[in-house]
Design a protein around this motif. Sequence first.
Motif, PDB file in Angstrom:
ATOM      1  N   GLU A   1    -124.086 -34.094  -5.193  1.00  0.00           N
ATOM      2  CA  GLU A   1    -122.433 -33.895  -4.226  1.00  0.00           C
ATOM      3  C   GLU A   1    -122.711 -32.789  -4.205  1.00  0.00           C
ATOM      4  O   GLU A   1    -123.017 -31.557  -4.891  1.00  0.00           O
ATOM      5  CB  GLU A   1    -121.527 -34.173  -5.754  1.00  0.00           C
ATOM      6  N   HIS A   2    -122.114 -32.515  -3.420  1.00  0.00           N
ATOM      7  CA  HIS A   2    -121.719 -30.644  -3.374  1.00  0.00           C
ATOM      8  C   HIS A   2    -120.313 -30.003  -3.536  1.00  0.00           C
ATOM      9  O   HIS A   2    -119.819 -31.297  -4.728  1.00  0.00           O
ATOM     10  CB  HIS A   2    -120.515 -30.622  -1.804  1.00  0.00           C
TER      11      HIS A   2
ATOM     12  N   LEU B   1    -118.997 -40.551  -3.548  1.00  0.00           N
ATOM     13  CA  LEU B   1    -120.251 -40.066  -3.083  1.00  0.00           C
ATOM     14  C   LEU B   1    -120.484 -39.265  -1.872  1.00  0.00           C
ATOM     15  O   LEU B   1    -119.683 -39.830  -1.118  1.00  0.00           O
ATOM     16  CB  LEU B   1    -120.943 -41.536  -3.034  1.00  0.00           C
ATOM     17  N   VAL B   2    -121.326 -38.373  -1.934  1.00  0.00           N
ATOM     18  CA  VAL B   2    -121.841 -37.662  -0.523  1.00  0.00           C
ATOM     19  C   VAL B   2    -122.640 -38.467   0.585  1.00  0.00           C
ATOM     20  O   VAL B   2    -123.611 -39.887  -0.115  1.00  0.00           O
ATOM     21  CB  VAL B   2    -122.979 -36.749  -0.742  1.00  0.00           C
TER      22      VAL B   2
ATOM     23  N   SER C   1    -127.116 -35.132   2.093  1.00  0.00           N
ATOM     24  CA  SER C   1    -126.168 -34.013   0.944  1.00  0.00           C
ATOM     25  C   SER C   1    -126.761 -32.970   2.086  1.00  0.00           C
ATOM     26  O   SER C   1    -127.244 -33.210   2.777  1.00  0.00           O
ATOM     27  CB  SER C   1    -127.850 -34.345   0.066  1.00  0.00           C
TER      28      SER C   1
ATOM     29  N   ASN D   1    -117.356 -31.919  -3.814  1.00  0.00           N
ATOM     30  CA  ASN D   1    -116.890 -33.549  -4.552  1.00  0.00           C
ATOM     31  C   ASN D   1    -117.371 -33.301  -5.894  1.00  0.00           C
ATOM     32  O   ASN D   1    -117.516 -34.348  -6.470  1.00  0.00           O
ATOM     33  CB  ASN D   1    -117.873 -34.407  -3.530  1.00  0.00           C
TER      34      ASN D   1
ATOM     35  N   THR E   1    -123.666 -25.989  -4.488  1.00  0.00           N
ATOM     36  CA  THR E   1    -124.961 -28.185  -4.618  1.00  0.00           C
ATOM     37  C   THR E   1    -126.135 -26.899  -6.269  1.00  0.00           C
ATOM     38  O   THR E   1    -126.597 -27.145  -6.197  1.00  0.00           O
ATOM     39  CB  THR E   1    -125.875 -28.423  -4.109  1.00  0.00           C
TER      40      THR E   1
ATOM     41  N   ILE F   1    -119.318 -40.165  -9.446  1.00  0.00           N
ATOM     42  CA  ILE F   1    -119.609 -39.168  -8.398  1.00  0.00           C
ATOM     43  C   ILE F   1    -121.207 -39.427  -8.447  1.00  0.00           C
ATOM     44  O   ILE F   1    -122.661 -39.490  -9.654  1.00  0.00           O
ATOM     45  CB  ILE F   1    -119.922 -37.810  -9.077  1.00  0.00           C
TER      46      ILE F   1
ATOM     47  N   ASP G   1    -117.632 -38.232   1.121  1.00  0.00           N
ATOM     48  CA  ASP G   1    -117.761 -37.371   2.269  1.00  0.00           C
ATOM     49  C   ASP G   1    -119.123 -37.385   2.855  1.00  0.00           C
ATOM     50  O   ASP G   1    -119.706 -37.438   2.424  1.00  0.00           O
ATOM     51  CB  ASP G   1    -118.554 -36.399   0.905  1.00  0.00           C
TER      52      ASP G   1
END
Length: 415
Positions: free
Chosen positions: A130-131, A178-179, A182, A134, A373, A126, A208
């Motif tokens: 990430e949030h 992966l986001v 962000s 995720n 986050t 990751i 995401d």
Amino acid sequence: MTERNSTIGKSTIGRIRQDFPILHQKVRGKPLAYLDNAATSQKPKQVIEALSRYYGVENSNIHRGVYYLSEQATAAYEAARVKAQRFLNAGSPSEVIFVRGTTEAINLVASSYGRLLLEPGDEVVISGMEHHSNIVPWQMLCESVGAKLCVAPIDDSGSLIVSEYEKLLGPRTKAVALVHVSNSLGTINDVKYLVGLAKKKSAVVLIDGAQAAPHMPIDVQDIGCDFYTISGHKMYGPTGIGVLYGRLELLEAMPPYQGGGEMIRSVTFEKTIYAPPPAKFEAGTPHIAGAIGMGVAIDYLQQLGWDFVHEREELLLRYALERLETVPGIRIIGSATSRASVVSFTLDGIHAHDIGTIVDQEGVAIRTGHHCTQPVMDFFGVPATARASFAFYNTAEEVDILVNALMEAREVFGR
Ligand code: C6P
């Protein structure tokens, strides 16, 4: 700003704002300036009316009844699936699973596909931006199967360090998550490129897209990912509904996430045969009104057009950055070159929650905290930030109100 430098006139924005009833109210005696669109966006009357119409004249359960109302509701629900398919450029409606939102979508993939895929010693990659949605599902998965969670670092601008990400990808990398955009930094990742790198190692990739879908066209086939997640409420649709896109081949191989009605072909006490996707992943009565409302939100966005959304939000972002930088003691967190209309900041000597409370007195709604986050906050060495996030319906005047309220906050705190 801005209208002066734009092809979009004030009257156009005024007309569009008329679609959003909630924007035309006073809070604490001041006109509402809603600048928390990354948390959830406001809903146009077209979406509100679709929900009201559904419950007023169409409500019935789907895929079950042979009567008129049920057929109508089923057709509307499935039409919404096709809208979502086109929105994401998925290959088929069977690749579109309705879920509660991005959080549920990621949990579904981590629980179902993750358990099928991962063996002890395998790795999930990751990124550092990430949030929690995720991070935590993958962490839970890694703990349960004995796999390792690897985190690709970010730099001081809030951008992924791509060379470090690439170094983490190896023969044990089974999944990458992966986001796309962000939520706390606004950074837009080049997901097509990042997916390409992961695919060289044959990893399964989830993107995401919770914060991307409201701002830009998404093409899952072009990105090349295996899974992509969106939340209806962040893209002008209802809460409690979202979509998991999954590549059909993978969805077919995956075990169901939940068991119950609607996800079966046949049930005996000895054995259940599951329905094919998407039904296999939609156990129980779904959020029918939500899916229909999300379809209407997709129509709304498409009618506005991405060029309009992009031009408007880019203008608001540039203006907000220019104005916010004039506030003494401000620190803007995140300065990636490619970014969405999200600005996180701190003010010297004033806690983010106090900033939020003071600007609220002026009718300004912004989010304060860690924005789910916490690792991003740790990286930047702050407990929390204030975050203003803009939608196409926001205005330069609202940015000015925010900036003036921040100046007041400084005075209140004797800064
Ligand atoms: N971010 C924010 O204020 P849900 O809650 O399931 O619709 O979406 C979760 C989620 C996942 N990924 C990203 C990048 C997100 O931004 C969010 C939600 C909100 O930033 C609430 S914390």
